[in-house]
Design a protein around this motif. Structure first.
Motif, PDB file in Angstrom:
ATOM      1  N   ASP A 141      23.841 -10.075 -35.965  1.00 43.25           N
ATOM      2  CA  ASP A 141      23.198  -9.235 -36.970  1.00 43.25           C
ATOM      3  C   ASP A 141      21.788  -9.729 -37.278  1.00 43.25           C
ATOM      4  O   ASP A 141      21.163  -9.271 -38.233  1.00 43.25           O
ATOM      5  CB  ASP A 141      24.028  -9.187 -38.256  1.00 43.25           C
ATOM      6  N   GLY A 142      21.293 -10.668 -36.451  1.00 47.05           N
ATOM      7  CA  GLY A 142      19.982 -11.263 -36.712  1.00 47.05           C
ATOM      8  C   GLY A 142      18.924 -10.907 -35.680  1.00 47.05           C
ATOM      9  O   GLY A 142      18.125  -9.999 -35.881  1.00 47.05           O
ATOM     10  N   TRP A 143      18.916 -11.631 -34.565  1.00 44.78           N
ATOM     11  CA  TRP A 143      17.855 -11.435 -33.572  1.00 44.78           C
ATOM     12  C   TRP A 143      18.392 -11.701 -32.167  1.00 44.78           C
ATOM     13  O   TRP A 143      19.387 -12.391 -31.978  1.00 44.78           O
ATOM     14  CB  TRP A 143      16.669 -12.356 -33.857  1.00 44.78           C
ATOM     15  N   HIS A 164      16.241  -8.076 -36.622  1.00 47.37           N
ATOM     16  CA  HIS A 164      16.814  -7.152 -37.597  1.00 47.37           C
ATOM     17  C   HIS A 164      16.458  -7.656 -38.997  1.00 47.37           C
ATOM     18  O   HIS A 164      16.839  -8.760 -39.379  1.00 47.37           O
ATOM     19  CB  HIS A 164      18.338  -7.097 -37.410  1.00 47.37           C
ATOM     20  N   ASP A 165      15.714  -6.829 -39.773  1.00 45.82           N
ATOM     21  CA  ASP A 165      15.282  -7.272 -41.096  1.00 45.82           C
ATOM     22  C   ASP A 165      16.201  -6.738 -42.184  1.00 45.82           C
ATOM     23  O   ASP A 165      17.166  -6.015 -41.924  1.00 45.82           O
ATOM     24  CB  ASP A 165      13.821  -6.874 -41.356  1.00 45.82           C
ATOM     25  N   ASP A 166      15.885  -7.089 -43.432  1.00 42.16           N
ATOM     26  CA  ASP A 166      16.743  -6.717 -44.559  1.00 42.16           C
ATOM     27  C   ASP A 166      16.721  -5.226 -44.853  1.00 42.16           C
ATOM     28  O   ASP A 166      17.594  -4.722 -45.566  1.00 42.16           O
ATOM     29  CB  ASP A 166      16.313  -7.489 -45.817  1.00 42.16           C
ATOM     30  N   ASN A 167      15.723  -4.513 -44.330  1.00 41.30           N
ATOM     31  CA  ASN A 167      15.635  -3.070 -44.557  1.00 41.30           C
ATOM     32  C   ASN A 167      16.391  -2.266 -43.501  1.00 41.30           C
ATOM     33  O   ASN A 167      16.332  -1.037 -43.502  1.00 41.30           O
ATOM     34  CB  ASN A 167      14.171  -2.628 -44.576  1.00 41.30           C
ATOM     35  N   GLY A 168      17.063  -2.957 -42.597  1.00 46.51           N
ATOM     36  CA  GLY A 168      17.832  -2.270 -41.570  1.00 46.51           C
ATOM     37  C   GLY A 168      17.048  -1.928 -40.325  1.00 46.51           C
ATOM     38  O   GLY A 168      17.599  -1.344 -39.390  1.00 46.51           O
ATOM     39  N   ILE A 235      17.206 -14.643 -41.567  1.00 41.77           N
ATOM     40  CA  ILE A 235      17.192 -14.679 -43.031  1.00 41.77           C
ATOM     41  C   ILE A 235      15.945 -13.956 -43.512  1.00 41.77           C
ATOM     42  O   ILE A 235      14.822 -14.389 -43.210  1.00 41.77           O
ATOM     43  CB  ILE A 235      17.224 -16.123 -43.558  1.00 41.77           C
ATOM     44  N   GLN A 236      16.141 -12.838 -44.212  1.00 42.75           N
ATOM     45  CA  GLN A 236      15.036 -12.027 -44.720  1.00 42.75           C
ATOM     46  C   GLN A 236      14.037 -11.678 -43.611  1.00 42.75           C
ATOM     47  O   GLN A 236      12.827 -11.768 -43.793  1.00 42.75           O
ATOM     48  CB  GLN A 236      14.322 -12.754 -45.869  1.00 42.75           C
ATOM     49  N   GLY A 237      14.578 -11.308 -42.454  1.00 38.18           N
ATOM     50  CA  GLY A 237      13.733 -10.887 -41.350  1.00 38.18           C
ATOM     51  C   GLY A 237      13.081 -12.012 -40.575  1.00 38.18           C
ATOM     52  O   GLY A 237      12.264 -11.756 -39.691  1.00 38.18           O
ATOM     53  N   SER A 238      13.451 -13.259 -40.853  1.00 39.84           N
ATOM     54  CA  SER A 238      12.891 -14.416 -40.132  1.00 39.84           C
ATOM     55  C   SER A 238      13.995 -15.053 -39.293  1.00 39.84           C
ATOM     56  O   SER A 238      15.118 -15.246 -39.774  1.00 39.84           O
ATOM     57  CB  SER A 238      12.324 -15.447 -41.106  1.00 39.84           C
TER      58      SER A 238
END
Length: 293
Positions: A141-143, A164-168, A235-238
């Motif tokens: 669910d990350g990168w 994948h960032d927090d905005n989907g 984490i938060q798109g990072s």
């Protein structure tokens, strides 16, 4: 007879009446239509009744008013907000694994027989004109990322990652490995980017040019490189550290002009493929067959 007013001809009176009727029709507004005898307006309202005049709005016949009313009716919803004008976004086209080894090269890592939707990690590449199109997918669910390296070790590598960032959203980012640390590079060679997060998988597609101006952080893809495969949480798109300690790599350098379909079993399916385990199985089988002395 002297002193009597001069009478107009009948045709002149008729012409005057027609002119007056035309002027009245031009000056009349929709609110005056249907005015009856006695100077009363529509629905029997007295013309001097100011309250009744305010109850029924009058419409200016100017183009500006017409355009404004047309906009209100055509482009505003019942709540008064403009309707969206952006065209619908095309759904993400699924990766075609049947083309692997034929019209594009593929790397699969995971369970034997897996595809782009079930492998732990999947990558494909193909030439399109002066670009290379990459497709990446991983169970995360990350990168998910691919690195281009002169060796099989992390450090001094050109890396393309789908995050994948927090905005989907799934964004394509460019990194450069400094030792064991991935540093984001603002100059991003990716274009025609698209990505999606579905079924707990990050999947993306993008292009980048084969040849680029000389740059330490961007390699020329017409040369052959080792491919580094990695994925992990964000984490938060990072991006953070990859999921496994020793991510898989290509066994040899990869040429974008040669299309192969290469499968690499994940650690769970490598247990009985190592020489030591095979030797142990043979020894145990021989012991069971021969029996104890």
């Amino acid at each position: 007879m002297a002193g009597q007013p001069r009478q107009r001809p009948a045709w002149a009176s008729l012409l005057l009446r027609l002119l007056l009727t035309g002027v009245a029709a031009c000056n009349a507004s929709p609110a005056d239509d249907g005015a009856g005898p006695g100077g009363r307006g529509p629905r029997g309202r007295a013309r001097g009744d100011a309250g009744a005049d305010e109850a029924v709005p009058r419409h200016d016949s100017s183009y500006g008013t017409f355009a404004g009313e047309f906009y209100d009716l055509r482009y505003l919803s019942e709540e008064g907000y403009p309707f969206p004008t952006a065209p619908p976004v095309d759904p993400f086209a699924k990766i075609k694994v049947e083309d692997c080894g034929r019209t594009k090269g593929c790397f699969r890592y995971g369970k034997p027989g897996c595809n782009a939707e079930t492998c732990d990690y999947f990558l494909s590449y193909r030439m399109i004109g002066a670009d290379v199109e990459f497709e990446l997918s991983a169970d995360t669910d990350g990168w998910v990322a691919v690195g281009f390296s002169s060796d099989k070790k992390m450090g001094g590598d050109d890396v393309m990652a789908c995050v994948h960032d927090d905005n989907g959203r799934v964004r394509i980012q460019h990194f450069y490995n400094v030792g064991q640390w991935a540093k984001e590079v603002q100059r991003n060679p990716a274009r025609d980017e698209e990505g999606v997060f579905e079924n707990n998988r990050v999947t993306c597609r993008f292009k980048r040019p084969v040849n680029v101006p000389r740059d330490e952080t961007i390699v020329d893809l017409h040369l052959s490189w080792y491919y580094l495969f990695a994925w992990g949480p964000a984490i938060q798109g990072s991006i953070t550290r990859h999921d496994i300690d020793s991510p898989p790599t290509s066994e040899r350098v990869v040429s974008i002009y040669k299309y192969e379909d290469i499968f690499m079993p994940s650690a769970a399916y490598q247990t009985f493929s190592s020489p030591f385990c095979l030797l142990l199985i043979v020894a145990l089988t021989f012991y069971l067959l021969m029996g104890t002395p």
